[in-house]
Design a protein around this motif. Sequence first.
Motif, PDB file in Angstrom:
ATOM      1  N   TYR B  38       0.836  -1.214   0.000  1.00 20.08           N
ATOM      2  CA  TYR B  38       0.000   0.000   0.000  1.00 20.08           C
ATOM      3  C   TYR B  38       0.871   1.265   0.000  1.00 20.08           C
ATOM      4  CZ  TYR B  38      -4.087  -2.915   0.999  1.00 20.08           C
ATOM      5  OH  TYR B  38      -5.087  -3.845   0.927  1.00 20.08           O
ATOM      6  N   VAL B  39       1.936   1.224   0.787  1.00 22.69           N
ATOM      7  CA  VAL B  39       2.827   2.401   0.871  1.00 22.69           C
ATOM      8  C   VAL B  39       3.455   2.674  -0.489  1.00 22.69           C
ATOM      9  CG1 VAL B  39       4.985   3.273   1.863  1.00 22.69           C
ATOM     10  CG2 VAL B  39       3.295   2.168   3.330  1.00 22.69           C
ATOM     11  N   ILE B  40       3.921   1.619  -1.142  1.00 20.76           N
ATOM     12  CA  ILE B  40       4.558   1.788  -2.464  1.00 20.76           C
ATOM     13  C   ILE B  40       3.558   2.361  -3.464  1.00 20.76           C
ATOM     14  CG2 ILE B  40       5.507   0.501  -4.432  1.00 20.76           C
ATOM     15  CD1 ILE B  40       6.834  -1.374  -2.327  1.00 20.76           C
ATOM     16  N   VAL B  41       2.346   1.818  -3.428  1.00 22.60           N
ATOM     17  CA  VAL B  41       1.317   2.301  -4.365  1.00 22.60           C
ATOM     18  C   VAL B  41       1.012   3.777  -4.106  1.00 22.60           C
ATOM     19  CG1 VAL B  41      -1.122   2.100  -4.998  1.00 22.60           C
ATOM     20  CG2 VAL B  41       0.280   0.052  -4.805  1.00 22.60           C
ATOM     21  N   VAL B  42       0.900   4.138  -2.832  1.00 18.56           N
ATOM     22  CA  VAL B  42       0.580   5.535  -2.497  1.00 18.56           C
ATOM     23  C   VAL B  42       1.727   6.460  -2.918  1.00 18.56           C
ATOM     24  CG1 VAL B  42       0.265   7.139  -0.574  1.00 18.56           C
ATOM     25  CG2 VAL B  42      -1.040   5.018  -0.646  1.00 18.56           C
ATOM     26  N   VAL B  43       2.954   6.063  -2.602  1.00 11.77           N
ATOM     27  CA  VAL B  43       4.103   6.936  -2.876  1.00 11.77           C
ATOM     28  C   VAL B  43       4.379   7.042  -4.376  1.00 11.77           C
ATOM     29  CG1 VAL B  43       6.604   7.164  -2.592  1.00 11.77           C
ATOM     30  CG2 VAL B  43       5.179   6.576  -0.635  1.00 11.77           C
ATOM     31  N   LEU B  44       4.329   5.916  -5.056  1.00 19.15           N
ATOM     32  CA  LEU B  44       4.728   5.921  -6.470  1.00 19.15           C
ATOM     33  C   LEU B  44       3.580   6.204  -7.445  1.00 19.15           C
ATOM     34  CD1 LEU B  44       7.241   2.937  -6.636  1.00 19.15           C
ATOM     35  CD2 LEU B  44       7.735   5.370  -6.391  1.00 19.15           C
ATOM     36  N   ALA B  45       2.360   5.964  -7.030  1.00 15.27           N
ATOM     37  CA  ALA B  45       1.243   6.136  -7.972  1.00 15.27           C
ATOM     38  C   ALA B  45       0.254   7.202  -7.527  1.00 15.27           C
ATOM     39  CB  ALA B  45       0.533   4.791  -8.163  1.00 15.27           C
ATOM     40  N   ALA B  47       0.310   9.496  -4.961  1.00 20.56           N
ATOM     41  CA  ALA B  47       0.829  10.827  -4.631  1.00 20.56           C
ATOM     42  C   ALA B  47       1.192  11.641  -5.874  1.00 20.56           C
ATOM     43  CB  ALA B  47       2.028  10.703  -3.694  1.00 20.56           C
ATOM     44  N   PRO B  48       1.939  11.085  -6.834  1.00 18.22           N
ATOM     45  CA  PRO B  48       2.243  11.882  -8.041  1.00 18.22           C
ATOM     46  C   PRO B  48       0.986  12.305  -8.798  1.00 18.22           C
ATOM     47  CG  PRO B  48       3.647   9.945  -7.954  1.00 18.22           C
ATOM     48  CD  PRO B  48       2.636   9.784  -6.869  1.00 18.22           C
ATOM     49  N   LEU B  49       0.001  11.398  -8.849  1.00 15.61           N
ATOM     50  CA  LEU B  49      -1.226  11.744  -9.565  1.00 15.61           C
ATOM     51  C   LEU B  49      -2.005  12.832  -8.813  1.00 15.61           C
ATOM     52  CD1 LEU B  49      -2.425   8.227 -10.767  1.00 15.61           C
ATOM     53  CD2 LEU B  49      -1.370  10.031 -12.117  1.00 15.61           C
ATOM     54  N   ALA B  50      -1.981  12.741  -7.477  1.00 16.75           N
ATOM     55  CA  ALA B  50      -2.665  13.772  -6.689  1.00 16.75           C
ATOM     56  C   ALA B  50      -1.997  15.128  -6.899  1.00 16.75           C
ATOM     57  CB  ALA B  50      -2.642  13.378  -5.211  1.00 16.75           C
ATOM     58  N   LEU B  51      -0.660  15.128  -6.949  1.00 17.13           N
ATOM     59  CA  LEU B  51       0.068  16.386  -7.198  1.00 17.13           C
ATOM     60  C   LEU B  51      -0.268  16.940  -8.575  1.00 17.13           C
ATOM     61  CD1 LEU B  51       3.636  15.769  -5.738  1.00 17.13           C
ATOM     62  CD2 LEU B  51       2.016  17.544  -5.064  1.00 17.13           C
ATOM     63  N   LEU B  52      -0.343  16.031  -9.533  1.00 20.26           N
ATOM     64  CA  LEU B  52      -0.680  16.426 -10.905  1.00 20.26           C
ATOM     65  C   LEU B  52      -2.035  17.137 -10.933  1.00 20.26           C
ATOM     66  CD1 LEU B  52       0.081  14.282 -13.936  1.00 20.26           C
ATOM     67  CD2 LEU B  52      -2.259  14.979 -13.685  1.00 20.26           C
ATOM     68  N   VAL B  53      -2.998  16.563 -10.239  1.00 22.73           N
ATOM     69  CA  VAL B  53      -4.334  17.177 -10.183  1.00 22.73           C
ATOM     70  C   VAL B  53      -4.251  18.514  -9.448  1.00 22.73           C
ATOM     71  CG1 VAL B  53      -6.694  16.909  -9.312  1.00 22.73           C
ATOM     72  CG2 VAL B  53      -5.483  14.933 -10.275  1.00 22.73           C
ATOM     73  N   PHE B  54      -3.528  18.543  -8.349  1.00 21.55           N
ATOM     74  CA  PHE B  54      -3.396  19.761  -7.532  1.00 21.55           C
ATOM     75  C   PHE B  54      -2.788  20.897  -8.364  1.00 21.55           C
ATOM     76  CE2 PHE B  54      -0.654  22.160  -4.487  1.00 21.55           C
ATOM     77  CZ  PHE B  54      -1.677  22.757  -3.764  1.00 21.55           C
ATOM     78  N   TRP B  55      -1.698  20.607  -9.066  1.00 17.41           N
ATOM     79  CA  TRP B  55      -1.010  21.653  -9.837  1.00 17.41           C
ATOM     80  C   TRP B  55      -1.805  22.111 -11.067  1.00 17.41           C
ATOM     81  CZ3 TRP B  55       4.160  18.618  -9.226  1.00 17.41           C
ATOM     82  CH2 TRP B  55       4.815  19.052  -8.071  1.00 17.41           C
ATOM     83  N   SER B  56      -2.746  21.285 -11.476  1.00 14.80           N
ATOM     84  CA  SER B  56      -3.532  21.693 -12.647  1.00 14.80           C
ATOM     85  C   SER B  56      -4.391  22.921 -12.343  1.00 14.80           C
ATOM     86  CB  SER B  56      -4.412  20.530 -13.124  1.00 14.80           C
ATOM     87  OG  SER B  56      -5.468  20.295 -12.226  1.00 14.80           O
ATOM     88  N   PHE B  57      -4.546  23.234 -11.055  1.00  8.72           N
ATOM     89  CA  PHE B  57      -5.338  24.415 -10.684  1.00  8.72           C
ATOM     90  C   PHE B  57      -4.453  25.650 -10.467  1.00  8.72           C
ATOM     91  CE2 PHE B  57      -7.935  20.780  -9.402  1.00  8.72           C
ATOM     92  CZ  PHE B  57      -9.080  21.058 -10.136  1.00  8.72           C
TER      93      PHE B  57
END
Lengths: 395, 310
Positions: B38-45, B47-57
Amino acid sequence: MDNLYDHPSNISRRQFLKLLGVGGLSLGLGGIELLRRPGLSAAQQKQTVQLTFWASGTMTIEQYWQKLEQQEGIKVNFTDNGNDPGPVISKLIFGNAQQLYDVGGLQGGAEKELAVRGQLEPWDESKIPNYKTLWPWARDIPYIRYQGKLYGIPTVINADSVIYLPEKVGKVDTYAVVFDPKLKGKTAMEDAWINSAIFTAIYLKENNLQKIGNPGNLTKDELGAVMEFLIKKKKDGQFRTFWNGWEQGVQLVTSQEVWAMTGWEPIVYAARRAGVKADYAVPKEGYEGWSNDLLLFKGAGQRGRKDAAHRFANWELGGYYGNALGKLRGYMVPTDNNVTYAKAHPQEWPMQEQKDLADHVKSKFFSMKGAIYWQNVRPDNFQLYEEWWQKLRNA
Amino acid sequence: MVAEASQRVNPIRRGGVAASPAAAGLGGPGLYLALPTYVIVVVLAVAPLALLVFWSFWRYDPATYWIKPDLSFDAYQTIVSSGRLAVIIKTARIAVTTTALALVLAYPIAYFMHRLAGARLRMLLSLLFLVPFFTSYIVRTFAWRLILGRLGLVNTALQALGVIQRPVEWLLFDEFAVQVGLLASYLPFMIFPILLSMTRIEGSVLEASEDLGASAWQTLRHVVIPLTTPGIFAGSLFVFVMALGSSVEVQFLGGAAESMIAIMITDVMRVLNFPLAFAISTLVLALLILLLVIGNRYLGLSELFRSVSR
């Protein structure tokens, strides 16, 4: 440092370790290579500075860099940057390019953006005596300066126009051939607003079809008019395709899919070698000029390599580099020093070849009415350029 | 009756052993064992996608040539106003068409290779589909220009046979050529998962179908196809995702300044308009999640994964 080379046994262990530390620091910060090299003077033997040069792959002179090492004590470590401004700028700002590279070579126009973002050091012209020998129109390229400071040195210039098949379209002396309805589906442009917007703007301006100030740096309204024109032409089926990269450009011409297209002169020579009769237009509207500029990265200053970078820049304009680049790539360093050097060193370079190349490039800039419109990879409205290009893609 | 039989013997639906963490006993020690994953999935998948969505604003600031924090929908508005949404829809359409065509072509090929071809012929066919992948995909795509062009093999042959008087223009630099290029590039990614899923069908199942009086067509329809659903889904997912992210085929074989999502994102990244690039990526991500949800709803995809995980 002399002692370290010549009398290592005469110093104490503490002194030796201290010197090793200083030497290590020098290696890290200054890139000073403590190696003996044949053919170098005694002074140069002791301090050969390494300089990392990150530029378009066509800017390297390969084995001829040895001359720089012999003459200036500078060893160039060259890396190809792909010559795509976006990724290059991106790697400078967000990547580790500043940590890796001291000087760069990039299509002209990004100087202002990089200077504003604090990525460049200005060049000190007083430390580059050969700068004054640059052809005047190269020194006058508007985007090489920002706030009066010199950020880009044009080390290569040339001018592009239209590649065409004379047996299909006759003799061409205008960009109008690309937009001629009689050649519907037989023409092409490059798939990049950097080139195609300015070509179209030159055509519209010089044929009084649209009021345009500087085709290389269009205002919002001018850009709109230019792109609307291109969109209409695309919808009319004027273009067979838009091309991307060298191999596609050559294939379009050699396969005769396209009879006239805006593009690079070397494609003409490649087509001729493939047995296709192709020519390069001398357009009455003038050429699209472009320059590849030498940039001084701030990382060079932080590593204490600014002086070496200036000596490197001066050497590039001194004649030898221009001859080597002309021989390897057919590119022109815009200074008469190339011919002067070839005259003085006939055993190294055939003077006539260099003179022919210089005359050919000069003729592009002088033969017409002197119109040179400089391609700019980062015009003021470059975000708008990209937006319009997307509209063209969707048309 | 045959359908009932296939339901009874379907190894995918049979058993009903749940594989969810709770059902699989992933409380307590099981949860601790799963935690690194779960940690690997959160860190590698995630989190980056969440940042991508966050920065799109965020917003691009032309004065500083840089992006600045904001809660702005500018990037999303630009997607609509500059016609970029049309590119996303068009790319999805092309990817769906490619997937459908690949499935239609790949299934009979895989079926032939599994059921009708001998071992040597099967190996030969497998190699034939794989050999082109030993070369660069750019070279493979570029070769279609030589085949489909005005003076290419197809036009030359058709003219020589008297079928056409003048070269057919739309063979190249049109959506037809793009579709051909995409199919040629990704067809094996559909064939092999289906072939593998066919090899997992036990011979006794097919014999049972025949014994129950099913025709070849009925066996194919009620036994083979349901049992190869995992392969169909895996192949479709491969082809769809790869076609969705493709760019070379359009650049080499498409018309003037044609676009796909990957080309559009590259264009935007070239001018460092990261919020816009992130907004486009967010929409594509949403599209893919939507497709997975729909796939799960109607194809029971999670059931398939459960059967695989057992």
